[in-house]
Design an enzyme around this catalytic site. Structure first.
Site, PDB file in Angstrom:
ATOM      1  N   CYS A  77       0.835  -1.200   0.000  1.00  0.00           N
ATOM      2  CA  CYS A  77       0.000   0.000   0.000  1.00  0.00           C
ATOM      3  C   CYS A  77       0.874   1.257   0.000  1.00  0.00           C
ATOM      4  O   CYS A  77       1.645   1.476  -0.917  1.00  0.00           O
ATOM      5  CB  CYS A  77      -1.004  -0.036   1.144  1.00  0.00           C
ATOM      6  SG  CYS A  77      -2.368   1.134   0.908  1.00  0.00           S
ATOM      7  N   HIS A 176      -3.611  -4.770   0.059  1.00  0.00           N
ATOM      8  CA  HIS A 176      -3.221  -5.215   1.402  1.00  0.00           C
ATOM      9  C   HIS A 176      -3.142  -6.734   1.417  1.00  0.00           C
ATOM     10  O   HIS A 176      -4.156  -7.414   1.538  1.00  0.00           O
ATOM     11  CB  HIS A 176      -4.222  -4.716   2.442  1.00  0.00           C
ATOM     12  CG  HIS A 176      -4.145  -3.248   2.665  1.00  0.00           C
ATOM     13  ND1 HIS A 176      -3.201  -2.674   3.472  1.00  0.00           N
ATOM     14  CD2 HIS A 176      -4.878  -2.233   2.162  1.00  0.00           C
ATOM     15  CE1 HIS A 176      -3.360  -1.364   3.466  1.00  0.00           C
ATOM     16  NE2 HIS A 176      -4.360  -1.067   2.672  1.00  0.00           N
ATOM     17  N   GLU A 178      -2.138  -8.573   3.714  1.00  0.00           N
ATOM     18  CA  GLU A 178      -2.469  -9.100   5.038  1.00  0.00           C
ATOM     19  C   GLU A 178      -3.964  -9.231   5.298  1.00  0.00           C
ATOM     20  O   GLU A 178      -4.371  -9.915   6.231  1.00  0.00           O
ATOM     21  CB  GLU A 178      -1.805  -8.237   6.127  1.00  0.00           C
ATOM     22  CG  GLU A 178      -2.388  -6.849   6.300  1.00  0.00           C
ATOM     23  CD  GLU A 178      -1.937  -5.825   5.270  1.00  0.00           C
ATOM     24  OE1 GLU A 178      -2.386  -4.670   5.386  1.00  0.00           O
ATOM     25  OE2 GLU A 178      -1.144  -6.161   4.374  1.00  0.00           O
TER      26      GLU A 178
END
Length: 194
Positions: A77, A176, A178
Site C-alpha cells: 500500500c 493489502h 495481510e
C-alpha cells in the site's frame, strides 16, 4: 529466519502482525537500522499519507537504509508508493527504488478512493505462484503507481495500474496482502520463501 516489520508513521501494522502470526512466523517491529539490516526478510507496510510517512523515514534515516537493503523487501500500500520516485500526494519526493511516479486517480465516473475487492492479472513474478489469474485482493487507495517495466501484476480501476512491482530484491503490492484472504496470505508465504 529473522523477519522485520519496519516501524514508521503509518498504520495497519497490527493486521500484518496477525497475518504473520497465522502462518507461525516470528517477527520484530522496529525502526532500528542494525535490526533491519540483519533481517532475512523485511516487510514495509503502510496506511496513511505519503509526506508524513516520508518525514518520519527521513528523521530516522530509514529513507537511506531501505533502498540500500540487499535482502528481500516487501512494501504494501503506502509502503509500495513510498518505494517509488515521487507521489502526487502533497508533492512528496519518495525513495526512488522504482523509478516511476505515483498519481492520484482522476475520474468523474469512479469513486475515489478505490476501496474494496478487485482482481489482479498478468502475473510476472514468483510471489503470485499458486494464485489463479484474476485473483481478488483488497485495495484502499486514492493514488496509484503507473504501469512500467517494474509492473509484475496489473489491476484496473479508472485505468490499468500497477498492482505489484518488482526490482531486484524489492517487491511491492498496492493491495493489502495481510487482509486479502488466502490469496494474500499465499503472497506473504511466497515472499518468505524467496
Amino acid at each position: 529466519m529473522k523477519t522485520v516489520i519496519i516501524k514508521y508513521n503509518a498504520g495497519n501494522v497490527q493486521s500484518v502482525m496477525y497475518a504473520l502470526d497465522r502462518i507461525g512466523v516470528n517477527y520484530l517491529w522496529t525502526d532500528d537500522e542494525t535490526e533491519i539490516r540483519s533481517a532475512d526478510r523485511v516487510i514495509f507496510p503502510g496506511v496513511g499519507e505519503a509526506s508524513t510517512a516520508m518525514s518520519y523515514l527521513r528523521e530516522k534515516g530509514l529513507d537511506k537504509v531501505i533502498p540500500s537493503l540487499t535482502q528481500p523487501v516487501l512494501g504494501t500500500c503506502v509502503g509500495m508508493q513510498l518505494m517509488c520516485r515521487h507521489s502526487e500526494e502533497n508533492d512528496t519526493t519518495c525513495m526512488g527504488i522504482f523509478d516511476i511516479d505515483v498519481k492520484r486517480f482522476q475520474s468523474s465516473e469512479y469513486k475515489v478512493p478505490h476501496v474494496g475487492w478487485n482482481n489482479i492479472y498478468n502475473f510476472k513474478n514468483g510471489l503470485t505462484e499458486g494464485l489463479n489469474e484474476n485473483s481478488f485482493m483488497y485495495f484502499v487507495h486514492s493514488y496509484y503507481a503507473e504501469l512500467s517495466p517494474y509492473t509484475v501484476a496489473t489491476c484496473d480501476y479508472v485505468q490499468p495500474f500497477s498492482a505489484m512491482l518488482q526490482k531486484d530484491n524489492f517487491y511491492a503490492a498496492q493491495f493489502h496482502t495481510e487482509i486479502s484472504g488466502k490469496e494474500g496470505q499465499r503472497i506473504i508465504e511466497n515472499f518468505l520463501k524467496v
